[in-house]
Enzyme design. Structure first.
Site, mmCIF file in Angstrom:
data_model
loop_
_atom_site.group_PDB
_atom_site.id
_atom_site.type_symbol
_atom_site.label_atom_id
_atom_site.label_comp_id
_atom_site.label_asym_id
_atom_site.label_seq_id
_atom_site.Cartn_x
_atom_site.Cartn_y
_atom_site.Cartn_z
ATOM 1 N N HIS A 20 28.255 41.433 26.916
ATOM 2 C CA HIS A 20 29.164 41.609 28.049
ATOM 3 C C HIS A 20 29.451 43.087 28.344
ATOM 4 O O HIS A 20 29.919 43.810 27.485
ATOM 5 C CB HIS A 20 30.467 40.881 27.734
ATOM 6 C CG HIS A 20 31.319 40.624 28.939
ATOM 7 N ND1 HIS A 20 30.840 40.056 30.078
ATOM 8 C CD2 HIS A 20 32.625 40.848 29.173
ATOM 9 C CE1 HIS A 20 31.814 39.938 30.971
ATOM 10 N NE2 HIS A 20 32.912 40.421 30.436
ATOM 11 N N ASP B 295 24.789 37.832 27.678
ATOM 12 C CA ASP B 295 26.162 37.571 28.114
ATOM 13 C C ASP B 295 26.250 36.257 28.872
ATOM 14 O O ASP B 295 25.617 36.097 29.910
ATOM 15 C CB ASP B 295 26.590 38.731 29.021
ATOM 16 C CG ASP B 295 28.001 38.544 29.559
ATOM 17 O OD1 ASP B 295 28.747 37.728 28.981
ATOM 18 O OD2 ASP B 295 28.341 39.220 30.543
ATOM 19 N N SER C 283 33.605 42.689 34.216
ATOM 20 C CA SER C 283 34.111 41.323 34.165
ATOM 21 C C SER C 283 34.909 41.021 35.443
ATOM 22 O O SER C 283 34.421 41.282 36.533
ATOM 23 C CB SER C 283 34.940 41.141 32.900
ATOM 24 O OG SER C 283 34.927 39.815 32.472
#
Ligand SMILES: *[C@@H]1O[C@H](CO)[C@@H](O)[C@H](O)[C@H]1NC(C)=O
Ligand SMILES: *[C@@H]1O[C@H](CO)[C@@H](O)[C@H](O)[C@H]1NC(C)=O
Ligand SMILES: *[C@@H]1O[C@H](CO)[C@@H](O)[C@H](O)[C@H]1NC(C)=O
Ligand SMILES: *[C@@H]1O[C@H](CO)[C@@H](O)[C@H](O)[C@H]1NC(C)=O
Ligand SMILES: *[C@@H]1O[C@H](CO)[C@@H](O)[C@H](O)[C@H]1NC(C)=O
Length: 500
Positions: A459, A434, A181
């Site tokens: 994710h 995602d 991320s």
């Protein structure tokens, strides 16, 4: 929802945060990061053991007036490290407590032994315990001024150089950056900006192109919508219809009361503003589900069943003819899959969409300065109420909160935007489920700037502990990642840096 409605209640920061769609994706990004935490049901998890250390970092690497230092926390696990010269896997910490990321980046723990690697997890400044001005770090924007990704990257570089300088067996150790991320964005940028420090980077679910002018602002919510569309009959269509149904039902006091009871809300909805907040909360719930649609039972943002969107969609498999009330009953059952899977919630709290306590305020500051990520919806290609990206409104909100205004183009200028082909040795992994893959690198740029797609992955699934329910694509992705790591390590051995 009109743009103005989001800003009706400026009294409380929490209201601004949850009502501001410009911030919504920020919350979402935060929560993604959270998503790696929490137990996995896998029994293969290696026990985690690390040493907690602190390093005196300059508060300001990029200017010379402020000469103070702060203690940056970092964690070291060297049980499997082959000395001298064994590789170092270096986690570039995100906007949160580094021990959470450490405990939940199972991939690194699982490959340490086969690579003979030392693991280092470095905390990002202003989060967890790494506060440049102690508890005052957030007290005014003068203090917050040093919260930037460039400063964080400099922290990582200086830390590694110092470790190598003080640990003879590490002097020739190739270092590989790993992150997910925002931490994945940092891992990629770390390799770009400091190729002298790291030999390569794994940037998992890193939306390095989610900045103005790089990808269409609607792509993020399109991916969310596709996840629901493929998971059950009429699922996306019914969510798209639910917003108007909420508007209809919430137009009367008795309707507001019905909604509050139907959804078992902790605090009843009292007016139109509350209904707007309620819709934003539901929207965030669907986004979170898209991020954590994992194939096995897991507990990140919330404890959830395997493939939670399919479970949610069972409650939304309604015909177009159902009434507003029937539709919203389905929506409430669906929301309770997310909020009450364990059966232990006594009520649903519309101020919360995820468990945990990361540095939300810090991330808002970053979003309000460098990390400007446009998002928009049109209600046609996605299942949400139409909402344009309004930079001016976002900027005004930032000014009201922090006294600063975002610089929309800076991230592109400093990190190369789409023009990154001159860099090397970066893996960009993305999951097709995602929503953040919309801003990620999903095609191969060169032989050494590679994209690994996990079509049925949510994710940064690849960074999680392996699990018996993992599908072939994520197993393959992890194996490929290790293969690239080995290549970078042998390249480094062939061309070692000169001894100091
Ligand atoms: C991480 O794991 C360590 C050791 O198992 C534990 O002491 C610590 O509380 C965990 N941290 C978090 C945030 O879960
Ligand atoms: C909301 O109310 C309007 C007018 O009463 C009606 O035409 C519409 O179908 C309702 N919307 C939904 C989603 O039920
Ligand atoms: C959560 O589930 C339990 C068990 O089914 C139920 O008793 C409780 O009322 C539910 N809570 C909410 C908020 O719906
Ligand atoms: C709802 O969540 C907010 C924010 O975390 C918290 O302050 C509040 O106490 C919660 N309310 C209830 C009833 O749990
Ligand atoms: C990029 O190239 C690698 C190596 O050839 C390959 O495994 C991978 O599937 C490619 N990625 C994409 C998105 O095509």
């Amino acid at each position: 929802m009109k743009a103005g409605e989001r800003f009706v209640d400026r009294a409380a920061v929490t209201c601004i945060l949850t009502l501001c769609l410009g911030c919504l994706h920020v919350i979402a990004l935060k929560q993604q990061l959270f998503s790696r935490r929490g137990g996995s049901s896998s029994s293969t998890e290696s026990p985690i053991s690390y040493e907690t250390l602190y390093f005196d970092q300059k508060i300001d690497h990029l200017g010379f007036l402020e000469d103070g230092t702060f203690k940056q926390r970092y964690l070291v696990a060297d049980k499997h490290w082959q000395q001298p010269g064994g590789p170092i896997l270096f986690y570039t910490g995100n906007e949160g407590d580094i021990t959470w990321f450490c405990n939940n980046t199972g991939f690194m723990w699982e490959i340490a032994e086969e690579l003979g690697a030392m693991l280092v997890f470095a905390e990002h400044r202003y989060y967890g315990e790494s506060l440049p001005f102690g508890q005052d770090s957030y007290s005014d924007s003068k203090h917050l001024n040093y919260l930037t990704s460039e400063q964080a990257l400099a922290d990582f570089a200086v830390l590694i150089q110092n470790m190598k300088g003080s640990l003879p067996a590490a002097q020739q150790s190739p270092v590989i950056a790993v992150g997910g991320s925002y931490g994945g964005m940092l891992a990629a940028w770390f390799r770009m900006k400091y190729p002298n420090i790291v030999v390569g980077a794994l940037a998992a679910s890193a939306p390095i192109w989610q900045f103005p002018g790089m990808v269409p602002c609607g792509d993020f919510y399109k991916v969310v919508t596709q996840d629901f569309a493929r998971s059950g009959y009429n699922c996306d269509a019914n969510i798209r219809k639910s917003w108007e149904a909420i508007n209809n039902v919430s137009s009367t006091a008795s309707g507001l009361q019905w909604l509050s009871e139907e959804f078992s809300l902790c605090a009843p909805l009292k007016n139109r503003n509350d209904a707007v907040g309620f819709k934003n909360w539901l929207q965030e719930t669907w986004v979170n589900l898209a991020m954590v649609d994992y194939p096995y039972e897991a507990n990140f943002l919330q404890p959830l069943p395997p493939w939670p969107i399919e479970v949610v969609c069972k409650h939304l498999a309604l015909d177009p003819s159902v009434s507003d009330f029937q539709l919203l009953h389905g929506v409430s059952e669906a929301a309770k899959v997310y909020y009450n899977y364990t059966g232990s919630s006594s009520c649903l709290n519309t101020s919360q969409t995820a468990t945990g306590s990361l540095g939300l305020l810090g991330w808002f500051y970053q979003a309000c300065t460098e990390m400007v990520m446009p998002m928009c919806t049109d209600g046609v290609q996605d299942m949400f109420e139409p909402e344009e990206w309004n930079f001016q409104a976002f900027s005004d909100e930032c000014y009201a909160m922090f006294g600063v205004r975002p610089r929309a183009d800076w991230a592109g200028t400093v990190y190369g935007a789409k023009d990154i082909a001159s860099h090397s040795n970066i893996i960009f992994s993305n999951g097709g489920l995602d929503p953040w893959s919309s801003g990620g690198v999903t095609h191969n740029i060169t032989d050494s700037l590679v994209s690994i797609m996990i079509p049925d992955g949510a994710h940064h699934l690849d960074l999680r502990y392996s699990n018996a329910q993992d599908t072939a694509p994520v197993r393959h992705a992890r194996a490929l990642e290790v293969k690239y790591f080995r290549e970078w390590i042998s390249q480094a051995k062939l061309h070692p840096p000169p001894r100091p």
